[in-house]
Design an enzyme around this catalytic site. Sequence first.
Site, short mmCIF file in Angstrom:
data_model
loop_
_atom_site.label_atom_id
_atom_site.label_comp_id
_atom_site.label_asym_id
_atom_site.label_seq_id
_atom_site.Cartn_x
_atom_site.Cartn_y
_atom_site.Cartn_z
N CYS A 114 -33.82 -20.27 0.92
CA CYS A 114 -34.43 -20.17 2.26
C CYS A 114 -35.67 -19.28 2.30
O CYS A 114 -36.46 -19.34 3.24
CB CYS A 114 -33.40 -19.68 3.26
N HIS A 247 -37.09 -17.07 9.65
CA HIS A 247 -36.28 -18.16 9.12
C HIS A 247 -35.28 -18.59 10.19
O HIS A 247 -34.66 -17.74 10.85
CB HIS A 247 -35.56 -17.67 7.87
N ASN A 277 -30.61 -25.21 10.02
CA ASN A 277 -31.23 -24.44 8.95
C ASN A 277 -31.79 -25.41 7.90
O ASN A 277 -31.03 -26.09 7.22
CB ASN A 277 -30.16 -23.52 8.32
O1 UT7 Z 1 -30.24 -19.06 5.25
C1 UT7 Z 1 -29.09 -18.35 4.98
C2 UT7 Z 1 -27.98 -19.35 5.03
N1 UT7 Z 1 -26.82 -19.01 5.75
C3 UT7 Z 1 -26.75 -18.37 6.93
O2 UT7 Z 1 -27.67 -17.91 7.50
C4 UT7 Z 1 -25.37 -18.26 7.53
C5 UT7 Z 1 -25.13 -16.90 8.08
N2 UT7 Z 1 -23.84 -16.83 8.75
C6 UT7 Z 1 -23.63 -17.40 9.95
O3 UT7 Z 1 -24.52 -18.02 10.52
C7 UT7 Z 1 -22.28 -17.18 10.60
O4 UT7 Z 1 -21.53 -16.25 9.84
C8 UT7 Z 1 -21.48 -18.49 10.74
C9 UT7 Z 1 -22.13 -19.38 11.77
C10 UT7 Z 1 -21.38 -19.21 9.40
C11 UT7 Z 1 -20.06 -18.17 11.22
O5 UT7 Z 1 -20.13 -17.45 12.41
P1 UT7 Z 1 -19.22 -16.17 12.59
O6 UT7 Z 1 -19.46 -15.63 13.94
O7 UT7 Z 1 -19.49 -15.26 11.43
O8 UT7 Z 1 -17.80 -16.81 12.50
P2 UT7 Z 1 -16.46 -16.00 12.44
O9 UT7 Z 1 -16.32 -15.41 11.06
O10 UT7 Z 1 -16.33 -15.09 13.58
O11 UT7 Z 1 -15.43 -17.18 12.63
C12 UT7 Z 1 -14.92 -17.85 11.58
C13 UT7 Z 1 -13.85 -18.76 12.13
C14 UT7 Z 1 -12.89 -19.23 11.08
O12 UT7 Z 1 -11.62 -19.45 11.66
P3 UT7 Z 1 -10.44 -18.35 11.56
O13 UT7 Z 1 -10.22 -18.15 10.09
O14 UT7 Z 1 -10.97 -17.13 12.24
O15 UT7 Z 1 -9.30 -19.00 12.29
C15 UT7 Z 1 -13.48 -20.55 10.67
O16 UT7 Z 1 -12.51 -21.42 10.14
O17 UT7 Z 1 -14.49 -19.91 12.67
C16 UT7 Z 1 -13.99 -21.06 12.00
N3 UT7 Z 1 -15.08 -21.99 11.84
C17 UT7 Z 1 -15.29 -23.00 12.67
N4 UT7 Z 1 -14.67 -23.42 13.78
C18 UT7 Z 1 -15.15 -24.51 14.40
C19 UT7 Z 1 -16.01 -22.00 10.87
N5 UT7 Z 1 -16.85 -23.02 11.05
C20 UT7 Z 1 -16.42 -23.66 12.16
C21 UT7 Z 1 -16.89 -24.78 12.85
N6 UT7 Z 1 -16.23 -25.18 13.97
N7 UT7 Z 1 -17.96 -25.48 12.45
#
Ligand code: UT7
Length: 320
Positions: A114, A247, A277
């Site tokens: 990225c 980004h 992204n």
């Molecule tokens: O260019 C660099 C590339 N990557 C990034 O920039 C990604 C950076 N990270 C992020 O954008 C965020 O961390 C995410 C969007 C990936 C996740 O957001 P978050 O607020 O950190 O999520 P969280 O850790 O609070 O929630 C995770 C939960 C999990 O469930 P449990 O284990 O808490 O029950 C996941 O299974 O959310 C669940 N989850 C989803 N639920 C519904 C993960 N993806 C999804 C989804 N739909 N698509």
Amino acid sequence: MIYSRLMGTGSYLPERQVTNEMLAQTVDTSDEWIRSRTGIAQRHIRDSSQSTSDLAYEAAQRALESAQLSADDIDLIVVATTTPDMAFPSTACLLQAKLGIRSGAPAFDIQAVCTGFLYALSVADQFIRAGTVRHALVVGAETFTDLLDWQDRNTCVLFGDGAGAVVLSAADQPGLLTTRLHADGHYAHLLAAPGKFVQGQAQGSPVVHMDGGAVFKFAVKVLDQVCREVLEEQHLSASAVDCFVPHQANIRIIDATAHKMGISLDRVVRTVSQQGNTSAASVPLALDHALRHQLLQPGQLALLAAVGGGFTWGAALLRV
Ligand code: UT7
């Protein structure tokens, strides 16, 4: 002194748009979850006949048009991509052929995920300031959705395809004021598509694996740091920035960084809702958007910043 100036920008997004609702039909997610956690509403996905160099070609043509230059004027092509058309030749060489350039000008790819566009911009800038290149075509192009496991809701909702391009030219007044690049390979395991070729066979997982929470925290920390580095080097404060072009990975990372920097949201480019992204394409897509929608006007100062797999991160200050 020779400096690099931005002469034109262009971008391209594939026609096919996939909304969150469409994804929710095939994987356990919802529009509400994706929007509230990422700010993404939809992403563009390549047509099955399109490769990364095709997307790069469309963006490059538009950048050349806006720079009022022809392809033959270009004497360096740098393409930032994580999703090259093939193992080799480079996407930059394939793009050069599609543009019909026969001058023998150098063309090569850069891989910094990225942050790739900022790496490419910095490399092209060094060639121009060394006096060996007059007009450089710098492209960020990705068909990143090819690296996704469409059953993995942690990753498949986040990314999209696209390309952005700029023409940088030699000038006697500075346009690109400075660039700052960083990498720390100790974090490689947190964001990777670890597959590789061994004895002619694909080996290991070819799709994106990510510890989203760890990437999020790291991104918010280093984006702010590297932005401060380029501003301090130029003896400028954040109030001098007319347009912040970060980004586009997650609206919460963008807004948190802007907040830490003290940059009001009316000075921040936010295209992630419509594109997801797009990895190395995200910053040039956002820059082109800013210029075409007059969020950034001639003479104004843009702050570009990105972070990605590696980890890699970087920033640039650009007077347009
Ligand atoms: O260019 C660099 C590339 N990557 C990034 O920039 C990604 C950076 N990270 C992020 O954008 C965020 O961390 C995410 C969007 C990936 C996740 O957001 P978050 O607020 O950190 O999520 P969280 O850790 O609070 O929630 C995770 C939960 C999990 O469930 P449990 O284990 O808490 O029950 C996941 O299974 O959310 C669940 N989850 C989803 N639920 C519904 C993960 N993806 C999804 C989804 N739909 N698509």
